[in-house]
Design a protein around this motif. Structure first.
Motif, PDB file in Angstrom:
ATOM      1  N   ARG A 172       1.228  -1.282  -0.072  1.00  0.00           N
ATOM      2  CA  ARG A 172       0.340  -0.175  -0.016  1.00  0.00           C
ATOM      3  C   ARG A 172       0.638   1.196  -0.362  1.00  0.00           C
ATOM      4  NH1 ARG A 172      -3.127  -2.960   4.278  1.00  0.00           N
ATOM      5  NH2 ARG A 172      -2.557  -1.264   5.867  1.00  0.00           N
ATOM      6  N   LEU A 173       1.844   1.324   0.512  1.00  0.00           N
ATOM      7  CA  LEU A 173       2.449   2.610   0.703  1.00  0.00           C
ATOM      8  C   LEU A 173       3.988   2.525  -0.459  1.00  0.00           C
ATOM      9  CD1 LEU A 173       3.109   2.156   4.101  1.00  0.00           C
ATOM     10  CD2 LEU A 173       1.526   4.087   3.444  1.00  0.00           C
ATOM     11  N   SER A 174       4.328   1.435  -1.013  1.00  0.00           N
ATOM     12  CA  SER A 174       5.430   1.215  -1.633  1.00  0.00           C
ATOM     13  C   SER A 174       5.567   2.545  -2.710  1.00  0.00           C
ATOM     14  CB  SER A 174       5.847  -0.092  -2.534  1.00  0.00           C
ATOM     15  OG  SER A 174       4.504  -0.280  -3.467  1.00  0.00           O
ATOM     16  N   GLY A 175       4.649   2.533  -3.606  1.00  0.00           N
ATOM     17  CA  GLY A 175       4.436   4.095  -4.224  1.00  0.00           C
ATOM     18  C   GLY A 175       5.888   3.468  -5.395  1.00  0.00           C
ATOM     19  N   SER A 176       6.393   4.685  -5.944  1.00  0.00           N
ATOM     20  CA  SER A 176       7.191   3.976  -7.337  1.00  0.00           C
ATOM     21  C   SER A 176       8.467   3.795  -6.726  1.00  0.00           C
ATOM     22  CB  SER A 176       8.035   5.567  -7.374  1.00  0.00           C
ATOM     23  OG  SER A 176       8.047   6.003  -6.500  1.00  0.00           O
ATOM     24  N   ARG A 177       8.932   3.894  -5.301  1.00  0.00           N
ATOM     25  CA  ARG A 177       9.873   3.202  -3.969  1.00  0.00           C
ATOM     26  C   ARG A 177       9.992   1.337  -4.572  1.00  0.00           C
ATOM     27  NH1 ARG A 177      13.261   4.385   0.250  1.00  0.00           N
ATOM     28  NH2 ARG A 177      14.189   2.111   0.491  1.00  0.00           N
ATOM     29  N   GLY A 178       8.979   1.026  -4.305  1.00  0.00           N
ATOM     30  CA  GLY A 178       8.843  -0.378  -4.480  1.00  0.00           C
ATOM     31  C   GLY A 178       8.550  -1.739  -3.441  1.00  0.00           C
ATOM     32  N   ARG A 179       8.079  -2.253  -3.160  1.00  0.00           N
ATOM     33  CA  ARG A 179       7.318  -2.873  -2.315  1.00  0.00           C
ATOM     34  C   ARG A 179       8.411  -3.841  -1.702  1.00  0.00           C
ATOM     35  NH1 ARG A 179       4.818  -7.092  -4.063  1.00  0.00           N
ATOM     36  NH2 ARG A 179       6.898  -7.762  -4.422  1.00  0.00           N
ATOM     37  N   ASP A 180       9.561  -4.180  -2.170  1.00  0.00           N
ATOM     38  CA  ASP A 180       9.984  -4.968  -1.031  1.00  0.00           C
ATOM     39  C   ASP A 180      11.372  -4.200  -0.262  1.00  0.00           C
ATOM     40  OD1 ASP A 180       9.348  -7.167  -2.369  1.00  0.00           O
ATOM     41  OD2 ASP A 180      10.647  -7.384  -3.394  1.00  0.00           O
ATOM     42  N   ALA A 181      11.670  -2.907  -1.422  1.00  0.00           N
ATOM     43  CA  ALA A 181      12.781  -2.028  -0.651  1.00  0.00           C
ATOM     44  C   ALA A 181      11.759  -1.551   0.719  1.00  0.00           C
ATOM     45  CB  ALA A 181      12.649  -1.183  -1.549  1.00  0.00           C
ATOM     46  N   THR A 182       9.904  -1.052   0.619  1.00  0.00           N
ATOM     47  CA  THR A 182       9.387  -0.654   1.070  1.00  0.00           C
ATOM     48  C   THR A 182       9.172  -1.139   2.924  1.00  0.00           C
ATOM     49  OG1 THR A 182       7.992   1.159  -0.153  1.00  0.00           O
ATOM     50  CG2 THR A 182       7.399   0.749   1.799  1.00  0.00           C
ATOM     51  N   MET A 183       8.921  -2.231   2.240  1.00  0.00           N
ATOM     52  CA  MET A 183       9.207  -3.237   3.113  1.00  0.00           C
ATOM     53  C   MET A 183      10.826  -3.566   4.294  1.00  0.00           C
ATOM     54  SD  MET A 183       7.782  -7.212   3.522  1.00  0.00           S
ATOM     55  CE  MET A 183       8.610  -7.651   1.440  1.00  0.00           C
ATOM     56  N   GLU A 184      11.310  -3.579   3.625  1.00  0.00           N
ATOM     57  CA  GLU A 184      13.357  -3.202   4.142  1.00  0.00           C
ATOM     58  C   GLU A 184      13.268  -2.350   5.157  1.00  0.00           C
ATOM     59  OE1 GLU A 184      14.800  -6.430   4.871  1.00  0.00           O
ATOM     60  OE2 GLU A 184      13.251  -7.252   3.756  1.00  0.00           O
ATOM     61  N   GLU A 185      12.574  -1.249   4.732  1.00  0.00           N
ATOM     62  CA  GLU A 185      13.031  -0.046   5.445  1.00  0.00           C
ATOM     63  C   GLU A 185      12.132   0.743   6.306  1.00  0.00           C
ATOM     64  OE1 GLU A 185      13.728   4.477   4.768  1.00  0.00           O
ATOM     65  OE2 GLU A 185      12.828   3.658   2.944  1.00  0.00           O
ATOM     66  N   ILE A 186      11.156  -0.167   6.387  1.00  0.00           N
ATOM     67  CA  ILE A 186      10.049  -1.015   7.419  1.00  0.00           C
ATOM     68  C   ILE A 186      10.349  -1.607   8.818  1.00  0.00           C
ATOM     69  CG2 ILE A 186       7.668  -1.905   8.667  1.00  0.00           C
ATOM     70  CD1 ILE A 186       6.736  -0.404   5.479  1.00  0.00           C
ATOM     71  N   ARG A 187      10.721  -2.875   8.611  1.00  0.00           N
ATOM     72  CA  ARG A 187      11.648  -3.547   9.292  1.00  0.00           C
ATOM     73  C   ARG A 187      12.334  -2.565  10.222  1.00  0.00           C
ATOM     74  NH1 ARG A 187      14.397  -8.231   7.170  1.00  0.00           N
ATOM     75  NH2 ARG A 187      14.179  -9.170   8.992  1.00  0.00           N
ATOM     76  N   ARG A 188      13.823  -2.439   9.111  1.00  0.00           N
ATOM     77  CA  ARG A 188      14.324  -0.805   9.494  1.00  0.00           C
ATOM     78  C   ARG A 188      14.420  -0.067  10.836  1.00  0.00           C
ATOM     79  NH1 ARG A 188      17.036   3.568   9.203  1.00  0.00           N
ATOM     80  NH2 ARG A 188      15.605   3.907   7.161  1.00  0.00           N
ATOM     81  N   LEU A 189      13.619   0.402  10.424  1.00  0.00           N
ATOM     82  CA  LEU A 189      12.776   1.808  11.227  1.00  0.00           C
ATOM     83  C   LEU A 189      12.242   1.309  12.516  1.00  0.00           C
ATOM     84  CD1 LEU A 189      10.824   4.153   9.102  1.00  0.00           C
ATOM     85  CD2 LEU A 189      13.165   4.335   9.857  1.00  0.00           C
ATOM     86  N   ASN A 190      11.694  -0.329  11.858  1.00  0.00           N
ATOM     87  CA  ASN A 190      11.230   0.078  13.621  1.00  0.00           C
ATOM     88  C   ASN A 190      11.265  -1.684  14.133  1.00  0.00           C
ATOM     89  OD1 ASN A 190       8.164   0.903  13.867  1.00  0.00           O
ATOM     90  ND2 ASN A 190       8.811   0.155  11.465  1.00  0.00           N
ATOM     91  N   HIS A 191      13.288  -2.165  13.698  1.00  0.00           N
ATOM     92  CA  HIS A 191      14.019  -2.785  14.312  1.00  0.00           C
ATOM     93  C   HIS A 191      13.436  -4.293  14.397  1.00  0.00           C
ATOM     94  CE1 HIS A 191      16.252   0.352  15.568  1.00  0.00           C
ATOM     95  NE2 HIS A 191      15.209   0.785  16.436  1.00  0.00           N
ATOM     96  N   LEU A 192      12.560  -4.219  13.718  1.00  0.00           N
ATOM     97  CA  LEU A 192      12.146  -6.017  13.229  1.00  0.00           C
ATOM     98  C   LEU A 192      12.831  -7.271  12.902  1.00  0.00           C
ATOM     99  CD1 LEU A 192       8.374  -4.853  11.345  1.00  0.00           C
ATOM    100  CD2 LEU A 192       9.174  -5.049  13.765  1.00  0.00           C
TER     101      LEU A 192
END
Length: 87
Positions: free
Chosen positions: A47-67
């Motif tokens: 839902r959030l990825s836009g032009s950045r791409g789902r995989d990169a967005t998912m990894e950034e969410i993981r990094r920001l939240n220390h998942l």
């Protein structure tokens, strides 16, 4: 003549010292999303990825939240990348 010059310089210095500097606006808080029942990290990133791409967005969410993994729980607060808007 010299007195006028010194007076002008002193007035200019006083003006520079007396005027407060303008600091940059503080950064806006990072967007936050509350995980809803049935949400997955994959769905949220899609839902959030836009032009950045789902995989990169998912990894950034993981990094920001220390998942460590890829699972999220309903009610969990996730900090999102700044360019993402919760939808």
């Amino acid at each position: 003549m010299l007195f006028c010059l010194l007076l002008a310089v002193a007035g200019g210095l006083f003006t520079l010292v007396a005027v407060p500097g303008q600091a940059a606006d503080p950064p806006a808080p990072a967007p936050v999303l509350i995980v809803q029942p049935g949400d997955t990290l994959w769905d949220i990133a899609t839902r959030l990825s836009g032009s950045r791409g789902r995989d990169a967005t998912m990894e950034e969410i993981r990094r920001l939240n220390h998942l460590d993994g890829y699972s999220v729980d309903a009610g969990q607060r996730l900090t999102l990348p700044r360019r993402a808007e919760a939808g």
